[in-house]
Write a protein that holds these residues in place. Structure first.
Motif, PDB file in Angstrom:
ATOM      1  N   ALA A 209     -11.628   4.894  13.713  1.00  0.00           N
ATOM      2  CA  ALA A 209     -10.362   4.068  13.761  1.00  0.00           C
ATOM      3  C   ALA A 209     -10.492   2.875  12.829  1.00  0.00           C
ATOM      4  O   ALA A 209     -11.714   2.423  12.439  1.00  0.00           O
ATOM      5  N   ALA A 210      -9.550   2.300  12.193  1.00  0.00           N
ATOM      6  CA  ALA A 210      -9.385   1.179  11.513  1.00  0.00           C
ATOM      7  C   ALA A 210      -9.343  -0.245  12.256  1.00  0.00           C
ATOM      8  O   ALA A 210      -8.447  -0.165  13.189  1.00  0.00           O
ATOM      9  N   ILE A 211     -10.364  -1.112  12.263  1.00  0.00           N
ATOM     10  CA  ILE A 211     -10.284  -2.443  12.966  1.00  0.00           C
ATOM     11  C   ILE A 211      -9.778  -3.625  12.289  1.00  0.00           C
ATOM     12  O   ILE A 211      -9.992  -3.414  11.193  1.00  0.00           O
ATOM     13  N   ASN A 212      -8.820  -4.055  12.886  1.00  0.00           N
ATOM     14  CA  ASN A 212      -8.256  -5.176  12.179  1.00  0.00           C
ATOM     15  C   ASN A 212      -7.251  -5.105  11.289  1.00  0.00           C
ATOM     16  O   ASN A 212      -7.616  -5.661  10.162  1.00  0.00           O
ATOM     17  N   PRO A 213      -6.518  -3.907  11.011  1.00  0.00           N
ATOM     18  CA  PRO A 213      -5.762  -3.874  10.041  1.00  0.00           C
ATOM     19  C   PRO A 213      -4.491  -4.483   9.762  1.00  0.00           C
ATOM     20  O   PRO A 213      -4.362  -5.193  10.876  1.00  0.00           O
ATOM     21  N   LEU A 214      -3.813  -4.187   8.636  1.00  0.00           N
ATOM     22  CA  LEU A 214      -2.665  -4.789   8.533  1.00  0.00           C
ATOM     23  C   LEU A 214      -1.753  -4.410   9.799  1.00  0.00           C
ATOM     24  O   LEU A 214      -1.708  -3.295   9.899  1.00  0.00           O
ATOM     25  N   THR A 215      -1.101  -5.200  10.352  1.00  0.00           N
ATOM     26  CA  THR A 215       0.026  -4.896  11.402  1.00  0.00           C
ATOM     27  C   THR A 215       1.599  -5.072  11.147  1.00  0.00           C
ATOM     28  O   THR A 215       1.809  -6.187  10.081  1.00  0.00           O
ATOM     29  N   THR A 216       2.387  -4.613  11.566  1.00  0.00           N
ATOM     30  CA  THR A 216       3.680  -4.647  11.153  1.00  0.00           C
ATOM     31  C   THR A 216       4.351  -5.556  12.518  1.00  0.00           C
ATOM     32  O   THR A 216       3.697  -5.760  13.539  1.00  0.00           O
TER      33      THR A 216
END
Ligand SMILES: Cc1ncc(C[n+]2csc(CCOP(=O)(O)OP(=O)(O)O)c2C)c(N)n1
Ligand code: SF4
Ligand SMILES: [Mg+2]
Lengths: 392, 292
Positions: A209-216
């Motif tokens: 999983a991607a941790i701390n990604p860009l969020t909308t």
């Protein structure tokens, strides 16, 4: 078996021993007065092999906290410590540690933030982080400084919490003053604080999983809300952990601690090392027939609003002493107390004192009490120990 | 017809990089060598597109979105933590743009390299801050237009590879998006280094450099073949050119097929060409001295 060794330690040594007793696995740090002896001592414990851990001599505090976050992401128990400008430099990533919900423990040895430069204690450094989503505890003395490290890991690693903790101790007043400290036996700490295991690892090679990604905007609010819920859970879990700690180590703590408030007309509210002096002054003033009490704040984040209100609501007046100025407004502790008492509590008087290492003396506290007793209300925050100020 | 291997299966398809993006090609080629036991770190940059947005991710390995200046610092902590936990087979990899590497991230990179943690750092150099809309970086070449150097950059391209060579990093290489097999060989070497390894990949960007997307690989090859971006590696202190063009091409084609160099007139290009040749000659000499 007593379960402890009684030792003469200053607050920094107590913190370092506390971290070693917690068997921290990665320490990443950058030295800054007055925190330096903590990391020196840990470096030597690790290099001598007494503590099985990795020591990262980071090239800045920003990198120190990033490395600590990285270590914590793998599931290791990670530790760093800082103060003042170092904490300010970390500011960008204190939010990352908290937002990714990592059980990091980072003592802050309180020192004024520049400008002008000061080596000495106030709480402006820790206060700059108050909305970053860390749990913030304020230790009164070296014993608490040690105990709060152990308590912080247990609290941080609780699955209902999973938040970083910033236990504060006052620079020099606590960090460099030698006091008698009960250092718990390792076996006892091992029972209280089992090895850290996350039920679900962050870096899972089977379920990447991607941790701390860009969020909308679509998910950001809910992510923040989860963080706030964890903070709310601390209201329940912290007293539990304090209770468990008392069972194991026979020392009782509480998020807030009242002293002689039952019939008090004026209650002083403060935190950190000045609590001892205020307590002493309360006794003195009681001797003179003044009905004064004290509310010691240990947990500043989360702020135990309801409990604070319960303690203060029957007082006539409340005098809050902040160790930072809250420029442009007033001290942050006083704002919290006012919010807790809104809309119909006692009048709250806001004082700041002890900036940049100025001693908060019994004399200053007496003046604060007398001012509170004799003034109907005060609009402005009063700088209690200002030369040429209203209390001089 | 030559059979090419299928590459890039460790990244999902349908990523939102621009058409003709070489950063994505580099990422796919890199992960083919690194395999599934890899933790990827990306800072805010075009590479963050691979880490994803919201609930979606591109990588088929665990990843973490770092802060812009801190990829190497995060890598330090992850690497040391795995060491103390006894996990020895995980590649800790930072994949950052030139901005996150040579400007704001230089301190963390230099610190982590000096401390000697085991990690791989791959910088894809598209010679500007692209994801934020083409602002200059320290790695922008002289004369190049960006939105913050509207009349062409003044000053040299910062040579971080030389800086890291001066630090004595155990493995150091340049690479190019136009020479994937060479790049993959270097990634394989980096993977086996017991310490920090750094690969700086020249990564043409059609969007920021103003050329047609189908020209990406061509542009990368032109840079190498005109001596503007020599391919080499330094293992320990031994320098080796890993590719030697039979004859260097004139630099004109490289510069004139991009829209960003209009501030450079022909005499400026002559100077660039002369510098490129001189510097390539020096590297060739060094190569021959150190490799017999
Ligand atoms: C501390 C900080 N400052 C500024 C930014 C804004 N920012 C995001 S990415 C970026 C530039 C990245 O450029 P580069 O590393 O070359 O990557 P590219 O976009 O070209 O892929 C900037 C300035 C940020 N995210 N963090
Ligand atoms: S701007 Fe350039 S580097 Fe970024 S995604 Fe587009 S082509 Fe790739
Ligand atoms: Mg770039």
């Amino acid at each position: 078996m007593t379960g402890h060794k009684y030792m003469a330690l200053d607050g920094n040594a107590a913190v370092a021993l506390g971290a070693a007793l917690c068997r921290v696995q990665v320490v990443a740090a950058y030295p800054i007065t007055p925190q330096t002896p903590i990391v020196e001592r840990l470096a030597s414990e690790i290099s001598s092999g007494k503590l099985k851990a990795r020591y990262i001599n980071a090239e800045s505090e920003h990198s120190a906290l990033c490395a600590t976050i990285g270590a914590s992401l793998t599931g290791a128990r990670a530790f760093t410590a800082t103060a003042s400008a170092g904490l300010a430099l970390m500011h960008e990533v204190t939010g990352v540690a908290a937002g990714t919900r990592l059980p990091i423990v980072m003592p802050v040895v309180n020192r004024a933030l520049p400008s002008p430069w000061s080596l000495w204690c106030d709480h402006s450094d820790a206060m700059g982080e108050r909305d970053q989503g860390w749990i913030q505890l304020f230790a009164q003395n070296a014993q608490e400084a040690l105990d709060f490290i152990i308590i912080s890991y247990r609290l941080a690693e609780d699955e209902r919490v999973l938040l970083p903790v910033m236990p504060s101790l006052d620079g020099f007043f606590t960090s460099h003053t030698v006091q008698g400290v009960k250092v718990p036996d390792q076996e006892l700490v091992d029972v209280f604080l089992p090895p850290y295991r996350r039920s679900k690892p962050y870096f899972d090679f089977n379920e990447p999983a991607a941790i701390n990604p860009l969020t909308t905007p679509d998910v950001f609010t809910e992510a923040k809300r989860g963080h706030q819920v964890a903070m709310e859970n601390v209201r329940k879990v912290l007293p539990e952990v304090f209770g468990l700690f008392a069972q194991h180590f026979k020392r009782a703590y509480s998020p807030i601690t009242p002293y002689r408030i039952e019939d008090a007309e004026i209650i002083l509210v403060c935190m950190g090392s000045m609590v001892g002096t205020v307590k002493h002054t309360v006794d003195l003033l009681r001797g003179q027939g003044l009905k004064v009490g004290l509310l010691k704040i240990t947990a500043f984040r989360p702020f135990f609003k309801t409990e604070v209100r319960e303690c203060l609501k029957y007082a006539e007046r409340v005098a809050v002493i902040d160790r930072s100025a809250g420029l442009g407004s007033e001290g942050p502790l006083s704002l919290e107390v006012k919010a807790a008492l809104y809309p119909d509590g006692p009048a709250v008087y806001s004082f700041s004192a002890g900036l940049g290492g100025r001693d908060v003396t019994p004399r200053t506290i007496e003046k604060i009490v007398k001012y509170t007793a004799t003034h109907k209300s005060t609009q402005d925050p009063v700088w209690a120990d200002l030369k040429g100020g209203v209390l001089d | 017809m030559k059979e090419y291997p299928v590459i890039g299966q460790m990244l999902h398809n349908g990523l939102t990089t621009c058409e003709g993006c070489s950063m994505e090609i580099v990422a796919r080629a890199m992960l083919d060598i690194l395999g599934p036991r890899t933790v990827m770190l990306t800072p805010p940059s075009c590479s963050a597109i691979l880490t994803g947005a919201g609930l979606e991710t591109g990588w088929k390995v665990p990843s973490f979105m770092s802060n812009l200046e801190a990829v190497a610092a995060y890598a330090s902590g992850i690497s040391e933590a795995y060491a103390i936990l006894g996990v020895e087979d995980v590649n800790v990899v930072g994949f950052a743009g030139d901005g996150g590497t040579v400007d704001i991230g230089l301190q963390a990179l230099s610190g982590a390299v000096e401390r000697g943690h085991r990690f791989i750092y791959v910088c894809y150099d598209n010679e500007a801050y692209m994801n934020t809309g083409i602002q200059r970086s320290g790695a922008t070449p002289p004369g190049a237009w960006t939105t913050t150097t509207p009349s062409g950059k003044i000053g040299p391209k910062k040579d971080v590879v030389a800086m890291l060579a001066a630090q004595g990093i155990p493995y150091l290489a340049t690479a190019s998006a136009g020479f994937i097999e060479d790049f993959q060989r270097k990634v394989r070497k980096a993977k086996d280094i017991d310490g920090p390894a750094y690969i700086h990949v020249h990564a043409p960007c059609p969007t920021g450099w103003r050329f047609a997307p189908r020209q990406t690989v061509n542009m990368a090859r032109l840079a190498v073949n005109s001596g503007l971006w020599p391919l080499f590696e330094i293992t320990g202190h031994r320098f080796r050119l890993t590719y030697r063009p039979k004859q260097l091409l004139p630099v004109g084609e490289y510069f004139r097929s991009q829209g960003r160099f209009s501030s450079l007139d022909d005499s400026a290009l002559d100077l660039v060409e002369k510098e490129a040749r001189d510097s390539y000659e020096r590297l060739l000499k060094r190569h021959e001295e150190e490799n017999g």
